[in-house]
Scaffold this motif. Structure first.
Motif: not given
Length: 99
Positions: A31-36
């Motif tokens: 649940k890290t490195d969010p990419i929209l």
């Protein structure tokens, strides 16, 4: 298997059904490195954002201090505007019951 080897989670907007929002976010399994991937098609509800921040602050304070829970709640709520304070009571009860 459909999702074998998948190394990310796919998140969808909670307004997907009610507002037909196509927003999609990918994060790592941790649940890290969010990419929209796809943008929202509606404005953010600022009060919900402020409530989430306040709840996170309460949780952080609970981990680090020995303060009374009602004292931590009162401190977090005191920093919110009147409209958000009114909504905070409802969301905090829901949050507390769920988590």
């Amino acid at each position: 298997m459909k999702h074998a080897g998948k190394n990310y989670y796919t998140w969808r907007c909670n307004k997907k059904c009610s507002l037909n929002c196509p927003a999609i976010l990918h994060t790592s399994i941790n649940k890290t490195d969010p990419i929209l991937k796809v943008q929202h098609q509606h404005p953010a509800e600022q009060s919900k954002i402020e409530i989430a921040k306040a709840i996170n602050k309460i949780k952080q304070n609970a981990k680090c201090s020995g303060a009374n829970p009602s004292q931590m709640y009162a401190e977090a709520v005191s920093q919110l505007d009147v409209y958000t304070k009114a909504r905070m009571r409802y969301f905090f009860v829901i949050f507390y019951v769920i988590y």
